[in-house]
Write a protein that holds these residues in place. Structure first.
Motif, mmCIF file in Angstrom:
data_model
loop_
_atom_site.group_PDB
_atom_site.id
_atom_site.type_symbol
_atom_site.label_atom_id
_atom_site.label_comp_id
_atom_site.label_asym_id
_atom_site.label_seq_id
_atom_site.Cartn_x
_atom_site.Cartn_y
_atom_site.Cartn_z
ATOM 1 N N LEU A 10 -44.129 -6.389 81.471
ATOM 2 C CA LEU A 10 -44.043 -7.841 81.827
ATOM 3 C C LEU A 10 -43.678 -8.599 80.573
ATOM 4 O O LEU A 10 -44.356 -8.515 79.811
ATOM 5 C CB LEU A 10 -45.608 -8.346 82.564
ATOM 6 C CG LEU A 10 -45.544 -9.784 82.658
ATOM 7 C CD1 LEU A 10 -44.693 -10.131 83.862
ATOM 8 C CD2 LEU A 10 -47.045 -10.272 82.821
ATOM 9 N N ILE A 91 -40.896 -5.941 84.589
ATOM 10 C CA ILE A 91 -40.912 -7.244 85.370
ATOM 11 C C ILE A 91 -40.676 -8.403 84.437
ATOM 12 O O ILE A 91 -41.152 -8.258 83.187
ATOM 13 C CB ILE A 91 -42.626 -7.278 85.903
ATOM 14 C CG1 ILE A 91 -42.630 -6.076 86.564
ATOM 15 C CG2 ILE A 91 -42.483 -8.447 86.577
ATOM 16 C CD1 ILE A 91 -44.190 -5.793 86.755
ATOM 17 N N THR A 92 -40.172 -9.334 84.625
ATOM 18 C CA THR A 92 -40.131 -10.738 83.962
ATOM 19 C C THR A 92 -40.346 -11.917 84.624
ATOM 20 O O THR A 92 -39.964 -12.069 85.736
ATOM 21 C CB THR A 92 -38.673 -10.694 83.068
ATOM 22 O OG1 THR A 92 -38.684 -11.647 82.296
ATOM 23 C CG2 THR A 92 -37.451 -11.194 84.143
ATOM 24 N N GLN A 93 -40.784 -12.876 84.047
ATOM 25 C CA GLN A 93 -41.171 -14.295 84.332
ATOM 26 C C GLN A 93 -40.038 -14.873 84.208
ATOM 27 O O GLN A 93 -39.903 -16.073 84.664
ATOM 28 C CB GLN A 93 -42.536 -14.683 83.682
ATOM 29 C CG GLN A 93 -43.861 -14.004 84.010
ATOM 30 C CD GLN A 93 -44.893 -14.335 83.205
ATOM 31 O OE1 GLN A 93 -45.894 -15.290 83.856
ATOM 32 N NE2 GLN A 93 -45.169 -13.822 81.951
ATOM 33 N N ILE A 164 -43.950 -4.642 92.837
ATOM 34 C CA ILE A 164 -44.991 -4.988 91.430
ATOM 35 C C ILE A 164 -46.251 -4.306 91.729
ATOM 36 O O ILE A 164 -46.703 -3.653 91.014
ATOM 37 C CB ILE A 164 -45.031 -6.308 91.064
ATOM 38 C CG1 ILE A 164 -43.500 -6.867 90.601
ATOM 39 C CG2 ILE A 164 -46.020 -6.935 90.190
ATOM 40 C CD1 ILE A 164 -43.461 -8.352 90.412
ATOM 41 N N SER A 176 -47.540 -6.254 78.223
ATOM 42 C CA SER A 176 -47.348 -7.390 78.163
ATOM 43 C C SER A 176 -46.685 -8.040 76.991
ATOM 44 O O SER A 176 -47.261 -8.164 76.041
ATOM 45 C CB SER A 176 -48.757 -8.285 78.446
ATOM 46 O OG SER A 176 -48.389 -9.605 78.740
ATOM 47 N N ALA A 186 -48.776 -13.380 87.548
ATOM 48 C CA ALA A 186 -48.501 -12.625 86.493
ATOM 49 C C ALA A 186 -49.636 -12.268 85.319
ATOM 50 O O ALA A 186 -49.840 -11.152 85.079
ATOM 51 C CB ALA A 186 -47.265 -13.006 85.618
ATOM 52 N N PHE A 189 -52.001 -9.086 86.130
ATOM 53 C CA PHE A 189 -51.264 -7.829 86.294
ATOM 54 C C PHE A 189 -51.947 -6.730 85.221
ATOM 55 O O PHE A 189 -52.229 -5.498 85.738
ATOM 56 C CB PHE A 189 -50.052 -8.072 85.765
ATOM 57 C CG PHE A 189 -48.955 -8.791 86.929
ATOM 58 C CD1 PHE A 189 -47.625 -8.608 86.658
ATOM 59 C CD2 PHE A 189 -49.517 -8.872 88.109
ATOM 60 C CE1 PHE A 189 -46.988 -9.492 87.654
ATOM 61 C CE2 PHE A 189 -48.592 -9.479 89.024
ATOM 62 C CZ PHE A 189 -47.157 -9.822 88.709
#
Ligand code: BV8
Length: 233
Positions: A10, A91-93, A164, A176, A186, A189
């Motif tokens: 992430l 996964i990216t914010q 996800i 992370s 997020a 996670f």
């Protein structure tokens, strides 16, 4: 490192900071000189759509300006995806395209993408490198003023949550990188991954105080390549 591990990563705005993109929570508590609720919420958009279009147009223009390039952290994650002999789910914010420009091939943008717009009337999503306004016309349904950034605002459901959650439940290792762990879902996670038996690590300028198994402190452009070398060794 044992072979065939399922790795879930992430990332947050900290991984793009050294590429020249301001992080979300700057020290003055505003974000690009705006209050979050005015520019990153559906209420803010219905109150003043022009302000929100301008906010995202400025960020899109900066991203496309030629001054913003992937850094060594983005490059290292793309190398991990190429060379690791197990699954790597990224996964990216972040809403920038720096992971893709560094060579990552399947990026889950859970908060949307700056280079996409969506029509509120017909739901069509278009790639864009142009500014949008309240007069913009939808190429699919000819709706006028119906376009909005294809971004997940506060109070909206993040994208790809089913994929996800699947990946988190199967993760052997969860990393992370460059996120303060303030924004949910997020921020939770790592707990889902840990509950599924994963080892959890955090890579950040400073420890966030969340309970990861291990924390690597430093700038992402240095710590992420070191972590990838370790993981591939
Ligand atoms: C939802 C838009 C449900 C894209 C963003 C109370 C408890 C739990 C949850 C909530 C709550 N109250 C409200 C909520 C829900 C809310 C939330 O979490 N609020 C927070 C503020 C408490 N969440 C939501 O609304 C989410 N949706 O919950 O939906 C739902 C259920 C049913 C039906 C409908 C809905 C939606 C959240 C998405 C919001 N959109 N952005 C954009 O315009 O960018 S969030 C925004 O925060 C960005 O996407 C950003 O990526 C994200 C997280 O921020 P960070 O990336 O972590 O950035 P930050 O600056 O905070 O930290 C940077 C870090 O990097 C720091 O730790 C720093 O040390 C480090 N760093 C800096 N430089 C470096 C570095 N590290 C390494 N190297 C460096 N060089």
């Amino acid at each position: 490192m044992k072979t065939g591990l399922n790795i879930v990563i992430l990332t947050g705005s900290g991984i793009s900071a050294e590429s020249g993109i301001p992080t979300f929570r700057a020290s003055d508590g505003t974000w690009h000189n705006h209050k979050v609720e005015d520019v990153a919420s559906p209420e803010g958009f219905s109150r003043n759509p022009s302000l929100v279009h301008e906010f995202y147009n400025a960020r899109r223009q900066h991203l496309l300006s030629g001054d913003v390039e992937p850094n060594a952290a983005h490059d290292a994650l793309a190398r991990l995806e190429r060379e690791h002999d197990g699954d790597v789910v990224l996964i990216t914010q972040n809403v920038d395209d720096l992971h893709e420009r560094a060579g990552s091939t399947s990026v889950l943008h859970m908060h949307g993408e700056l280079l996409k717009i969506r029509c509120n009337t017909c739901g069509t999503v278009f790639p864009t490198d142009q500014p949008t306004t309240i007069e913009s016309v939808c190429d699919a349904c000819a709706g006028v003023g119906s376009l909005r950034p294809d971004i997940v605002w506060f109070g909206e459901m993040p994208f790809h949550m089913d994929v996800i959650e699947q990946a988190l439940s199967k993760a052997d290792l969860f990393a992370s990188i460059g996120t303060s762990g303030v924004v949910y879902p997020a921020a939770g996670f790592y707990q889902i991954a840990a509950a599924g038996g994963a080892e959890t690590i955090e890579i950040n300028l400073e420890a966030t105080g969340s309970r990861f198994d291990e924390t690597f402190v430093g700038r992402a452009s240095e710590t992420v390549p070191e972590w990838v070398d370790l993981t591939l060794s």
